[in-house]
Structures are given as structure tokens and as C-alpha cells.
Scaffold this motif. Structure first.
Motif, PDB file in Angstrom:
ATOM      1  N   MET A   1    -137.669  50.709  13.107  1.00  0.00           N
ATOM      2  CA  MET A   1    -137.849  50.239  14.187  1.00  0.00           C
ATOM      3  C   MET A   1    -137.230  51.266  15.546  1.00  0.00           C
ATOM      4  SD  MET A   1    -134.541  47.912  13.839  1.00  0.00           S
ATOM      5  CE  MET A   1    -132.706  49.028  13.387  1.00  0.00           C
ATOM      6  N   GLY A   2    -137.789  52.678  15.414  1.00  0.00           N
ATOM      7  CA  GLY A   2    -137.694  53.399  16.093  1.00  0.00           C
ATOM      8  C   GLY A   2    -136.070  53.518  16.965  1.00  0.00           C
ATOM      9  N   TYR A   3    -135.020  52.930  15.205  1.00  0.00           N
ATOM     10  CA  TYR A   3    -134.153  53.867  15.947  1.00  0.00           C
ATOM     11  C   TYR A   3    -133.901  55.416  15.346  1.00  0.00           C
ATOM     12  CZ  TYR A   3    -128.966  52.686  15.043  1.00  0.00           C
ATOM     13  OH  TYR A   3    -127.288  53.620  16.162  1.00  0.00           O
ATOM     14  N   HIS A   4    -133.037  56.004  16.443  1.00  0.00           N
ATOM     15  CA  HIS A   4    -132.358  56.879  16.248  1.00  0.00           C
ATOM     16  C   HIS A   4    -131.301  57.618  16.114  1.00  0.00           C
ATOM     17  CE1 HIS A   4    -131.956  61.593  18.944  1.00  0.00           C
ATOM     18  NE2 HIS A   4    -130.831  60.724  18.471  1.00  0.00           N
ATOM     19  N   TRP A   5    -130.989  58.246  14.520  1.00  0.00           N
ATOM     20  CA  TRP A   5    -130.335  58.190  13.882  1.00  0.00           C
ATOM     21  C   TRP A   5    -129.671  59.107  14.313  1.00  0.00           C
ATOM     22  CZ3 TRP A   5    -128.102  54.424  10.675  1.00  0.00           C
ATOM     23  CH2 TRP A   5    -129.090  52.891  10.197  1.00  0.00           C
TER      24      TRP A   5
ATOM     25  N   TRP B   1    -125.656  60.993  12.880  1.00  0.00           N
ATOM     26  CA  TRP B   1    -124.232  60.607  11.871  1.00  0.00           C
ATOM     27  C   TRP B   1    -123.390  60.985  12.163  1.00  0.00           C
ATOM     28  CZ3 TRP B   1    -123.134  56.762   8.602  1.00  0.00           C
ATOM     29  CH2 TRP B   1    -124.329  55.642   8.488  1.00  0.00           C
TER      30      TRP B   1
ATOM     31  N   VAL C   1    -119.889  51.583  19.555  1.00  0.00           N
ATOM     32  CA  VAL C   1    -121.437  50.625  20.125  1.00  0.00           C
ATOM     33  C   VAL C   1    -121.631  50.995  21.466  1.00  0.00           C
ATOM     34  CG1 VAL C   1    -122.938  48.933  20.231  1.00  0.00           C
ATOM     35  CG2 VAL C   1    -121.127  49.678  17.824  1.00  0.00           C
TER      36      VAL C   1
ATOM     37  N   TYR D   1    -119.939  53.363  23.554  1.00  0.00           N
ATOM     38  CA  TYR D   1    -120.312  54.382  23.638  1.00  0.00           C
ATOM     39  C   TYR D   1    -120.858  55.048  23.826  1.00  0.00           C
ATOM     40  CZ  TYR D   1    -115.582  53.779  26.627  1.00  0.00           C
ATOM     41  OH  TYR D   1    -113.990  53.664  27.431  1.00  0.00           O
ATOM     42  N   THR D   2    -121.380  55.039  22.687  1.00  0.00           N
ATOM     43  CA  THR D   2    -122.401  56.503  22.193  1.00  0.00           C
ATOM     44  C   THR D   2    -123.634  55.402  22.135  1.00  0.00           C
ATOM     45  OG1 THR D   2    -121.689  55.436  19.424  1.00  0.00           O
ATOM     46  CG2 THR D   2    -120.472  57.239  20.599  1.00  0.00           C
ATOM     47  N   ALA D   3    -123.651  54.295  21.976  1.00  0.00           N
ATOM     48  CA  ALA D   3    -125.563  53.449  21.651  1.00  0.00           C
ATOM     49  C   ALA D   3    -125.203  53.726  20.351  1.00  0.00           C
ATOM     50  CB  ALA D   3    -126.226  53.311  22.758  1.00  0.00           C
ATOM     51  N   GLN D   4    -124.392  53.851  19.751  1.00  0.00           N
ATOM     52  CA  GLN D   4    -125.582  53.599  17.887  1.00  0.00           C
ATOM     53  C   GLN D   4    -124.901  52.741  16.920  1.00  0.00           C
ATOM     54  OE1 GLN D   4    -127.421  57.306  18.768  1.00  0.00           O
ATOM     55  NE2 GLN D   4    -127.421  56.311  16.701  1.00  0.00           N
ATOM     56  N   PRO D   5    -125.149  51.475  17.543  1.00  0.00           N
ATOM     57  CA  PRO D   5    -124.493  50.500  16.409  1.00  0.00           C
ATOM     58  C   PRO D   5    -124.578  50.529  14.764  1.00  0.00           C
ATOM     59  CG  PRO D   5    -127.310  50.015  17.493  1.00  0.00           C
ATOM     60  CD  PRO D   5    -126.366  50.982  18.171  1.00  0.00           C
ATOM     61  N   TYR D   6    -126.106  51.438  14.451  1.00  0.00           N
ATOM     62  CA  TYR D   6    -125.889  50.690  13.360  1.00  0.00           C
ATOM     63  C   TYR D   6    -124.446  51.496  12.317  1.00  0.00           C
ATOM     64  CZ  TYR D   6    -129.248  47.933  14.443  1.00  0.00           C
ATOM     65  OH  TYR D   6    -131.020  47.147  14.835  1.00  0.00           O
TER      66      TYR D   6
ATOM     67  N   ILE E   1    -121.408  50.446   9.563  1.00  0.00           N
ATOM     68  CA  ILE E   1    -121.952  51.015   8.254  1.00  0.00           C
ATOM     69  C   ILE E   1    -120.006  51.453   8.591  1.00  0.00           C
ATOM     70  CG2 ILE E   1    -123.130  52.714   7.278  1.00  0.00           C
ATOM     71  CD1 ILE E   1    -125.468  52.011   7.955  1.00  0.00           C
TER      72      ILE E   1
ATOM     73  N   PRO F   1    -139.198  53.569   9.698  1.00  0.00           N
ATOM     74  CA  PRO F   1    -139.081  52.014  10.744  1.00  0.00           C
ATOM     75  C   PRO F   1    -140.304  52.167  11.075  1.00  0.00           C
ATOM     76  CG  PRO F   1    -138.539  55.240  11.628  1.00  0.00           C
ATOM     77  CD  PRO F   1    -137.900  54.731  10.491  1.00  0.00           C
ATOM     78  N   ALA F   2    -140.880  51.306  11.709  1.00  0.00           N
ATOM     79  CA  ALA F   2    -142.099  50.554  11.815  1.00  0.00           C
ATOM     80  C   ALA F   2    -142.154  50.785  13.069  1.00  0.00           C
ATOM     81  CB  ALA F   2    -142.260  48.664  11.526  1.00  0.00           C
TER      82      ALA F   2
ATOM     83  N   GLU G   1    -143.968  48.473  16.922  1.00  0.00           N
ATOM     84  CA  GLU G   1    -143.037  48.882  18.896  1.00  0.00           C
ATOM     85  C   GLU G   1    -144.001  49.379  20.312  1.00  0.00           C
ATOM     86  OE1 GLU G   1    -139.754  49.411  19.274  1.00  0.00           O
ATOM     87  OE2 GLU G   1    -140.314  49.433  16.901  1.00  0.00           O
TER      88      GLU G   1
ATOM     89  N   ILE H   1    -127.662  45.276  23.075  1.00  0.00           N
ATOM     90  CA  ILE H   1    -128.446  46.828  22.813  1.00  0.00           C
ATOM     91  C   ILE H   1    -129.361  46.898  20.862  1.00  0.00           C
ATOM     92  CG2 ILE H   1    -128.404  49.144  22.640  1.00  0.00           C
ATOM     93  CD1 ILE H   1    -126.704  49.818  24.438  1.00  0.00           C
TER      94      ILE H   1
ATOM     95  N   GLN I   1    -132.858  46.018  20.349  1.00  0.00           N
ATOM     96  CA  GLN I   1    -133.573  47.478  19.462  1.00  0.00           C
ATOM     97  C   GLN I   1    -134.357  46.042  18.219  1.00  0.00           C
ATOM     98  OE1 GLN I   1    -130.480  50.089  18.802  1.00  0.00           O
ATOM     99  NE2 GLN I   1    -131.649  51.637  19.603  1.00  0.00           N
TER     100      GLN I   1
ATOM    101  N   GLU J   1    -126.790  57.345  28.057  1.00  0.00           N
ATOM    102  CA  GLU J   1    -126.719  57.302  26.515  1.00  0.00           C
ATOM    103  C   GLU J   1    -127.838  55.860  25.565  1.00  0.00           C
ATOM    104  OE1 GLU J   1    -123.574  56.787  27.681  1.00  0.00           O
ATOM    105  OE2 GLU J   1    -122.895  58.442  27.699  1.00  0.00           O
TER     106      GLU J   1
ATOM    107  N   GLN K   1    -131.295  54.503  23.089  1.00  0.00           N
ATOM    108  CA  GLN K   1    -131.612  53.988  22.092  1.00  0.00           C
ATOM    109  C   GLN K   1    -132.659  52.363  22.818  1.00  0.00           C
ATOM    110  OE1 GLN K   1    -130.259  53.357  19.109  1.00  0.00           O
ATOM    111  NE2 GLN K   1    -129.184  54.555  19.517  1.00  0.00           N
TER     112      GLN K   1
ATOM    113  N   ARG L   1    -114.181  52.081  30.565  1.00  0.00           N
ATOM    114  CA  ARG L   1    -115.038  53.375  30.064  1.00  0.00           C
ATOM    115  C   ARG L   1    -114.201  54.472  31.505  1.00  0.00           C
ATOM    116  NH1 ARG L   1    -120.867  56.160  28.583  1.00  0.00           N
ATOM    117  NH2 ARG L   1    -120.536  53.893  27.216  1.00  0.00           N
TER     118      ARG L   1
END
Lengths: 246, 300
Positions: free
Chosen positions: A1-5, A7, A201, A203-208, A212, B22-23, B27, B97, B101, B117, B121, B164
Motif C-alpha cells: 500500500m505504498g508505505y514508506h518504511w 526503522w 505518529v 511527529y514522524t508520520a511513521q505509524p506502523y 509495532i 505493497p500493492a 494505488e 493519516i 494510507q 513530513e 506518507q 510541536r
């Protein structure tokens, strides 16, 4: 789903300029653990007392204990928290209430959450203590009294030691629950573990990554509790009694 | 199950989740999805007055919501659909968000700031509003600007740009403020109203909105130098230029045709539900510029 990982996000300095995002998670962990432990002490102490009172011959004391259990067990946890945090300070005399509300919000949030979680869980602990005492053969109480012990002494030296051994497994679940329930404190703004995840989430927009990491930390807390409680069970077992006679 | 074994299985379950590729194909196809399902899911807010909120009959209304419905009309016409069913999905600052997504929500117009930021996403449409972050306080509190907040309790809503900014200001200038992060704007205002905080920092338009809801609107003022300028945009999934183009075109048309300004007058310069109060917030120069030349630029 186009997520930008990403870590490595945990090692980045925070946008607020106070350390790294990993540091945020660890502060959250500290609050979760200290809130839960403090609430557990309240729950264990008042829950034991109320549970014992539910089994005493005095009708008034037993009735009072029943009322306690029903009150704290039947109101949703979230509602209780809002009452402790938002309503109670309004019932104080105006000047005292204002002074309290102007004090450090972190302290206010921690106190409200601690008392709320502690009393909520005390009702559940009380029920288990009562069940533990109720499941003892009546001969134990009678034997204690026949030996010349007073009723409180019989509770202290004969019944409670056995009852607690019986209810250790369900108490472990309650202990685990208090850690999970502590996440409700997030609704009044206490920055515990699950709130830190949400902040991450935001601040960084990296929810997963954030959720996790937090899930793993909760699992870690609960595994630690389970292992410690199992050791305790092993240690205090009485040979020939539940689970002890192998 | 042994604890160690349990941990290992949880971990492997999580990792298996990560390994799913990712599918990408789905998209570029929000439009296809709309055509096939005959429905669109719109994200809206519950208490972002006057952008997107529930009125006293639990209907979603507001400035952003009205613009979003304009976009839906345009999409319907463009795709030549006889019927496009609108599904409404309430979102919060914290989950909006993720919901865009993961495909739960196709389009979210509320009070979402377009920043860099977030652009990693999700995609943002043409901006729909420009705000400044300021303070609301009781008229007699003596607070006139951010400098007056040193050592005091200040509330803001969790997950917002204001949160923030104020935390950063606190660190940078060593102001020793206690920052309370409430879960939504309603709770932030409750915190201010009950005296737990002396000021509430938020986007000025939302502050005026909370004021309109207050028991005694006359008790409150909005003060302070704006700490940031922000552009609100609608969120949509990233990497779907076809869908974005249609959304942008519909918004731009509403702005250049003067329709957006009429909607603005309706929500910011006339009485609005639930209390029939007038926000009295004149059209700002920034917004005038935007209406003349619609664009999707973030301010930061």
C-alpha cells in the motif's frame, strides 16, 4: 500500500529538540510501568481488605464491602477516570481547587490515573480474594478458632496464606490487565507508552513503526510479569496443596 | 505455550506482516475504485469548528466539508456516474493519516495542515485555508502574548502542529511551561475553561470556533503573535496523480469562480450552528491570495 518504511526513525532527534524518539518511547515505558505498579499496590492493599470484609460475619461490614465492589466494578473505567480527573477538582473548595488545577499537570494526571486504576482493579482483586477464602474447606477456619486464635488472627495466619496461594494465577491476570488498562491514562493527557506511540505518529508520520515498537514493549512488560509471577507461584507452593504436589 | 516461544511467534507474525509487498497497482486507481464500487469514503472531523464538525443533529457540516462535497460533485460529473454514494468516516488528528494510507478513507477535508513530513506518507490537494497559530485566554487573565506564558500551564491538542511548536518553544527558550496535550479541541477548551490551563494554543480559526461553542463566548479572547502560518489541504493517497488532478481542478474552480469565497462568508462571517454565533473572522490576505492563485504548497 505504498508505505514508506523507516526503522531508523527511532534514532532521529525529535522535532521538539529533547533527545531521540527512542528516548520518548522509553519515557513512555517508565510512566506506564510506574503508573501500573503504583496502581497495583493500591489495588492489592484495598482489594485484599475489601475481599476479606466481604467474608466476615458482620453484616454491615460485608454490605459496605459489597457496595465498594459493585461501585468500582460497574462503572466503565473511562468514565471513572473522567470523574477523578475532571469532576473531583471542581468539588473541592474554590481556592483549593484552583490551586490544585494550577499545579503541575503531570502530577494531576498521574494521581488521577493511579487512584482510578487502583480502585477499579481493587474491586476485581476483592472478588478473587473472596473467592479464594470461600473455596477453603470450612474446617480450616474452625480449626483456627478452636486453637484459640481470634478471628483476625485466623484470617492472618490460617486462611489468607492459603487463599492467596489459590488465587495467584487469576491475580497474575489482573496484574497483566492493569498494565494494559493503564493506556486509558492517555485520554487525560498522561504521556505513557501508548500516547508516546501516537505522538511519534504525529511527529514522524511513521505509524506502523511506532505501533509495532509499542506493541513489542507491551509484550515485553507482560512477559516479564508472567515470568516473575510464575516464579513466585513456584516459590510459595505448599506440597500437597493446589499445584504443589508433584 | 512457553513465554520465549510465544514471543518468537508474535515476532514472526509481525515480520510476516512486513514482508507483504505493497500493492502498488491499487494505488493509481482511486478513480477506478470509485467507478467500480459506485461509492466514495470521505474522512471528516467531529469537532473542528467551523471546518468539519457535527451539528446538533449529528450531521457533518462546515467549510471544508462543503468544499469536499463540491469535489464529490465534480468527480461524479467527470466520471459520468449516475450515482456516487458518499460514505462518511469520522477521523481524529491521530488516525487520519493512517486511514487515508490504508485505503479506509479516499479523501479527507477537515483541518489538516499540509507539511513536508506528512507529504512523505500522503498527498495533499490544493490548499483550502491558511491559518496562524495563536492563543485563546480568558479576557482578564493578563496573558497578551507567548512570552506571558513562562512558568504557566498551557493546553493544546495532541497531534497538532501547535503541540510541536509550543514544546519546541519551551525547550528553546527555557520557559518552564507545563504543556498539557488534550485529546481533542473540545477537551482542550474544557481544560482551559476549568482553569487547568491559562491559555489554549491552536490554529486561530479553530480557536474562534471553540469560542463560538463556549457557554459565555464574551469571556474569551484570541491573542498573541502567530507562531506559524499553515496551509490546510485535503489528504488523499500518495502516487495517484489522476485522482489528485481531478480533486485539485474541482477546488481551483470553486476558488477562482468566487464560490469558495461565498462558502467562506457563510462559515466565518455569518451565524453558524450549533449556537448561531458569528465567528467574525474577516477573509485574510493570505487566503485572498490563495483564492486568486490556487496551489498545493506547504508553508514550512
Amino acid at each position: 500500500m505504498g508505505y514508506h518504511w523507516n526503522w531508523s526513525v527511532f534514532l532521529q532527534p525529535t522535532a521538539a529538540g529533547d533527545g531521540s524518539y527512542l528516548g520518548w518511547l522509553l519515557t513512555g515505558l517508565q510512566w506506564t510501568v510506574s503508573l501500573s505498579l503504583a496502581a497495583w499496590l493500591i489495588a492489592l492493599a484495598s482489594g485484599t481488605l475489601v475481599g476479606v470484609l466481604r467474608t466476615v460475619p458482620n453484616r454491615w461490614l460485608a454490605g459496605l464491602a459489597t457496595a465498594w465492589v459493585e461501585l468500582f466494578r460497574n462503572i466503565p473505567l473511562l468514565v471513572q477516570l473522567f470523574i477523578w480527573y475532571f469532576v473531583l477538582p471542581e468539588l473541592l473548595p474554590q481556592r483549593l481547587g484552583d490551586a490544585y488545577k494550577q499545579s503541575d499537570p503531570l502530577v494531576q494526571q498521574f494521581l488521577a490515573a493511579m487512584v482510578c486504576l487502583g480502585l477499579f482493579t481493587s474491586a476485581r482483586v476483592a472478588e478473587q480474594v473472596r473467592a479464594g477464602i470461600g473455596s477453603l474447606p470450612p474446617g480450616q477456619k474452625n480449626a483456627g478458632l478452636a486453637l484459640g486464635l481470634t478471628l483476625p488472627q485466623t484470617y492472618r495466619h490460617v486462611m489468607l496464606p492459603m487463599a492467596f496461594r489459590l488465587i495467584l494465577p487469576p491475580l497474575t491476570s489482573e496484574f497483566l490487565n492493569i498494565f494494559k488498562n493503564s493506556a486509558v491514562a492517555t485520554t487525560i493527557g498522561l504521556i505513557e507508552l501508548s500516547r508516546q506511540a501516537q505522538q511519534l505518529v504525529d511527529y514522524t508520520a511513521q505509524p506502523y513503526e511506532a505501533f509495532i515498537a509499542v506493541t513489542l514493549l507491551y509484550v515485553l512488560i507482560n512477559l516479564t510479569v508472567m515470568i516473575l509471577m510464575r516464579r513466585l507461584e513456584h516459590r510459595v507452593r505448599v506440597p500437597g496443596f493446589v499445584g504443589g504436589g508433584q | 505455550m512457553k513465554p520465549a516461544l510465544f514471543a518468537a511467534s508474535v515476532l514472526s507474525a509481525l515480520l510476516a506482516g512486513l514482508a507483504v509487498p505493497p500493492a502498488a497497482a491499487q494505488e493509481a486507481a482511486t478513480l477506478k475504485k470509485l467507478k467500480e464500487s459506485g461509492s466514495i469514503t470521505l474522512g471528516h472531523r467531529e469537532s473542528s469548528i467551523p471546518f468539519s464538525y457535527y451539528d446538533d443533529r449529528q450531521q457533518v457540516i462546515g467549510y471544508s466539508h462543503e468544499l469536499m462535497l463540491k469535489v464529490v460533485d465534480a468527480l461524479k460529473a467527470e466520471l459520468k456516474l449516475a450515482k456516487l454514494e458518499v460514505r462518511l468516516m469520522p477521523v481524529t488528528s491521530a488516525n487520519r493519516i493512517s486511514l487515508v494510507q490504508n485505503g479506509t478513507v479516499d479523501l479527507e477535508c477537515g483541518s489538516t495542515t499540509n507539511n513536508l513530513e506528512r507529504q512523505r506518507q500522503v498527498a495533499f490537494s490544493t490548499s483550502i485555508f491558511v491559518i496562524g497559530t495563536r492563543l485563546m485566554t480568558r479576557k482578564d487573565s493578563g496573558i497578551r502574548d507567548f512570552a506571558d506564558l513562562a512558568g504557566k500551564n498551557v493546553v493544546t491538542t495532541a497531534g497538532t502542529t501547535s503541540e510541536r511548536l509550543i514544546r519546541k518553544m519551551n525547550e528553546d527558550r527555557q520557559m518552564k511551561m507545563n504543556v498539557i496535550s488534550a485529546k481533542d479541541h473540545g477537551e482542550s477548551f474544557l481544560t482551559l475553561e476549568t482553569g487547568r490551563a491559562v491559555a489554549f494554543m491552536m490554529d486561530d480559526a479553530l480557536l474562534f470556533g471553540e469560542m463560538a461553542k463556549a457557554r459565555k463566548p464574551g469571556d474569551w479572547v484570541v491573542v498573541g503573535t502567530p507562531q506559524s502560518k499553515e496551509a490546510y489541504g485535503c489528504m488523499l493517497r500518495k502516487d495517484d496523480p489522476g485522482f489528485k488532478k481531478l480533486v485539485d481542478a474541482a477546488l481551483a474552480k470553486a476558488m477562482t469562480s468566487g464560490e469558495a469565497e461565498k462558502i467562506y462568508q457563510k462559515w466565518f462571517m455569518s451565524p453558524i450552528p450549533p449556537k448561531g454565533l458569528n465567528l467574525n473572522m474577516p477573509l485574510s490576505d493570505d487566503l485572498k491570495t490563495l483564492f486568486k492563485a490556487p496551489n498545493d504548497k506547504a508553508f514550512d
